[in-house]
Write a protein that holds these residues in place. Structure first.
Motif, PDB file in Angstrom:
ATOM      1  N   CYS A  44      17.932  67.050 133.083  1.00 32.90           N
ATOM      2  CA  CYS A  44      18.699  67.137 132.225  1.00 32.90           C
ATOM      3  C   CYS A  44      18.813  68.590 131.462  1.00 32.90           C
ATOM      4  CB  CYS A  44      18.095  66.213 130.935  1.00 32.90           C
ATOM      5  SG  CYS A  44      19.330  66.225 129.285  1.00 32.90           S
ATOM      6  N   GLY A  48      21.496  69.664 134.166  1.00 33.89           N
ATOM      7  CA  GLY A  48      22.308  68.643 133.908  1.00 33.89           C
ATOM      8  C   GLY A  48      22.892  68.569 132.580  1.00 33.89           C
ATOM      9  N   CYS A  49      22.653  67.560 131.726  1.00 35.32           N
ATOM     10  CA  CYS A  49      23.153  67.217 130.307  1.00 35.32           C
ATOM     11  C   CYS A  49      23.371  68.667 129.659  1.00 35.32           C
ATOM     12  CB  CYS A  49      22.303  66.296 129.456  1.00 35.32           C
ATOM     13  SG  CYS A  49      21.597  65.164 130.404  1.00 35.32           S
ATOM     14  N   LYS A  52      25.389  71.512 131.161  1.00 32.89           N
ATOM     15  CA  LYS A  52      26.875  71.099 131.244  1.00 32.89           C
ATOM     16  C   LYS A  52      27.548  70.919 129.947  1.00 32.89           C
ATOM     17  CE  LYS A  52      27.374  66.860 130.533  1.00 32.89           C
ATOM     18  NZ  LYS A  52      26.995  65.421 130.662  1.00 32.89           N
ATOM     19  N   LYS A  53      26.987  70.628 128.784  1.00 28.81           N
ATOM     20  CA  LYS A  53      27.460  70.767 127.474  1.00 28.81           C
ATOM     21  C   LYS A  53      27.753  72.146 127.111  1.00 28.81           C
ATOM     22  CE  LYS A  53      28.540  68.406 123.844  1.00 28.81           C
ATOM     23  NZ  LYS A  53      27.547  67.805 122.873  1.00 28.81           N
ATOM     24  N   TYR A 185      31.476  60.013 135.801  1.00 25.74           N
ATOM     25  CA  TYR A 185      31.596  60.729 134.746  1.00 25.74           C
ATOM     26  C   TYR A 185      31.208  62.330 134.969  1.00 25.74           C
ATOM     27  CZ  TYR A 185      26.437  61.014 134.825  1.00 25.74           C
ATOM     28  OH  TYR A 185      24.954  61.029 135.166  1.00 25.74           O
ATOM     29  N   GLU A 189      34.029  65.318 134.080  1.00 25.84           N
ATOM     30  CA  GLU A 189      33.416  66.346 133.245  1.00 25.84           C
ATOM     31  C   GLU A 189      33.684  67.639 133.991  1.00 25.84           C
ATOM     32  OE1 GLU A 189      29.973  63.879 130.633  1.00 25.84           O
ATOM     33  OE2 GLU A 189      29.426  64.978 132.329  1.00 25.84           O
ATOM     34  N   LEU A 317      20.252  57.486 132.111  1.00 18.17           N
ATOM     35  CA  LEU A 317      20.509  58.298 131.011  1.00 18.17           C
ATOM     36  C   LEU A 317      19.035  58.960 130.388  1.00 18.17           C
ATOM     37  CD1 LEU A 317      22.766  55.827 129.145  1.00 18.17           C
ATOM     38  CD2 LEU A 317      23.608  57.864 130.454  1.00 18.17           C
ATOM     39  N   THR A 318      19.358  60.109 130.280  1.00 23.82           N
ATOM     40  CA  THR A 318      18.032  60.707 129.544  1.00 23.82           C
ATOM     41  C   THR A 318      17.259  59.968 128.296  1.00 23.82           C
ATOM     42  OG1 THR A 318      18.871  62.935 130.256  1.00 23.82           O
ATOM     43  CG2 THR A 318      17.067  63.034 128.667  1.00 23.82           C
ATOM     44  N   THR A 347      26.773  55.416 125.507  1.00 27.00           N
ATOM     45  CA  THR A 347      26.878  56.478 126.353  1.00 27.00           C
ATOM     46  C   THR A 347      28.159  57.235 126.004  1.00 27.00           C
ATOM     47  OG1 THR A 347      26.728  57.267 128.986  1.00 27.00           O
ATOM     48  CG2 THR A 347      27.901  55.294 128.224  1.00 27.00           C
TER      49      THR A 347
END
Length: 466
Positions: A44, A48-49, A52-53, A185, A189, A317-318, A347
């Motif tokens: 994450c 990852g999250c 990516k964000k 996803y 994304e 999911l984290t 989510t």
């Protein structure tokens, strides 16, 4: 702690779940160590999250500039510097990883750098990066939180030329053309990210529509919206081969079409990271899908070994991994047995536009609700786009159990959908009825007000006998 062991708890993997379990247990007075073979923070935070964000936010600027022109702004000569962005992103990721490591230290957790391999049910061997043996550590209890890794079809000719999401975070230069294989996803994304940064982007998926497992209205709506952002979507086909040419990578598809791009990225799923962990030696069994087999309390088939997070392939999911870590700690060290409740977990998909969902899809509701299902659905152009002439639309959908009138599913596609769904999840988790949603006064003018002003029933019906 028994004098027999070096630690009360040894955690393999310093991602979000492993770190949370280690810190809570150490703060409770136990001797704890964590082994991490890469960087503290896990998927994450590192690949990852979070990064990516950052990429999503960077890529959204181009669309914001287009909208701004409709409001009278002018941005001549605006440009994007990929190397500068990557450098800034990496600095922030390093800072966050440092915070995770520091918090482990403050809690009294020993951080062990290296790959941990189980030698038996109470013993791990720490391997150095060069493959050499570092040390042997024993522990009364062991927690596995090694997460997952991207998957590529190894039997595809030319797949060695393709990257995954992990390499996408560190491309030396921004490509002019990219093909992303996958419809989940991650694929959606990254398609939005690269398209927003000006890359000619193609999304290739073998299924009939993107985002398998999501509500059908969401899938159809998003497919149309991302095409408005310039993404070419090819459905019902996949790679036959990838060939290196003088001018790029030639993607030969099973439908007979050829597409040349500079980069090919596979986002075709992730698999539990269990290779070489020594699970069989320690008596830890796997499921048919290759995940670590656990019960409702995250205990494996070895009495003193537990597993949480993506390596168990339950709900990847984290925030779920973190909740599983808390439940593990409460169960094992506080004599308070807890099993995480996977019902109504919200989510988000940070596509462009983004998606936020919680609860049941319409199809799931029609199969699980005992009677009829009511559906409330609206599509509209957000106020923000009124000046721009854009035909982009927001989708909002409520799925209601007709018998109890409880709202059992909420599905949003549009700006700020992830922010809205977090609060909507509270209402769904609490089991509030459609009447209680309707009794909530709207905030005007907002997009979110549509969630409490939907009055016209879209559909109602019973589960078919077949």
């Amino acid at each position: 702690m028994s004098e027999t062991y070096d630690y009360d708890l040894f955690v393999i993997g310093a991602g979000s779940g492993g770190v949370r379990a280690a810190r809570l247990t150490a703060l409770g007075g136990k001797r704890v160590a964590v082994a991490e073979e890469f960087r503290v923070g896990g998927t994450c935070v590192i690949r990852g999250c979070v990064p990516k964000k950052f990429m999503v936010m960077a890529s959204e600027v181009s669309h914001a500039l287009e909208i701004a022109e409709g409001y009278g702004w002018s941005f001549e000569g605006a440009s994007f510097d990929w190397p500068k962005f990557i450098q800034t992103k990496d600095v922030e990721i390093a800072r966050l990883s440092g915070i995770y490591a520091a918090n482990l230290g403050k809690a009294g957790v020993d951080l062990v750098h290296g790959r941990a391999v189980l030698k038996d049910a109470h013993t791990v061997e720490i391997l150095k990066k060069d493959g050499g043996r570092d040390r042997i550590i024993t522990a009364e209890k062991i927690l596995i939180a090694t997460g997952g890794r991207p998957w590529k079809p190894d039997d595809l000719p030319g797949v060695e030329h393709a990257i995954t999401s992990e390499e996408a975070f560190h491309l030396p230069e921004l490509p002019k053309r990219i093909l992303i294989a996958g419809g989940g996803y991650i694929a959606v994304e990254f398609a939005g990210i690269f398209a927003g940064l000006g890359v000619e982007t193609t999304l290739l998926y073998r299924g009939p529509n993107i985002l398998r497992g999501f509500d059908d209205d969401v899938r159809a709506h998003l497919a149309g919206e991302i095409e408005k952002r310039g993404i070419k979507v090819i459905l019902g086909s996949r790679h036959a081969s990838i060939e290196q040419t003088e001018t790029g990578l030639l993607n030969r598809l099973e439908n007979g079409h050829d597409i040349e791009t500079d980069v090919v990225m596979f986002a075709t799923g992730r698999v539990p990271y269990v290779q070489g962990l020594g699970l069989e030696t320690a008596g830890v069994a796997l499921t048919e899908n290759g995940a670590i087999k656990v019960d409702g309390f995250s205990r494996t088939t070895a009495d003193n070994i537990w597993a949480i997070g993506d390596v168990t392939d339950r709900m990847n999911l984290t925030p779920v991994a973190i909740r599983e870590a808390v439940a593990f700690h409460e169960t094992v060290y506080r004599d308070n047995p807890q099993a995480f409740d996977y019902d109504a977990v919200a989510t988000a998909v940070f596509s462009q536009p983004p998606v936020g969902v919680v609860g049941l899809t319409e199809s799931e509701a029609r199969h699980s609700c005992p009677g009829a299902v009511d559906v409330y659905l609206t599509r509209f152009r957000p106020m923000k786009y009124a000046f721009t002439g854009s035909d982009e639309r927001v989708l909002m959908k409520l799925v209601v159990d007709a018998a109890s009138q409880k709202v059992v599913g909420v599905h949003i596609v549009g700006p700020e959908a992830p922010e809205m769904i977090q609060l909507a999840a509270i209402a769904v988790k609490a089991g509030l009825t459609k009447a209680q949603w309707d009794a909530t006064c709207a905030v005007h003018p907002t997009m979110a007000e549509e969630l409490v002003t939907l009055k016209e029933k879209q559909a109602s019906g019973h589960v078919s006998a077949g």
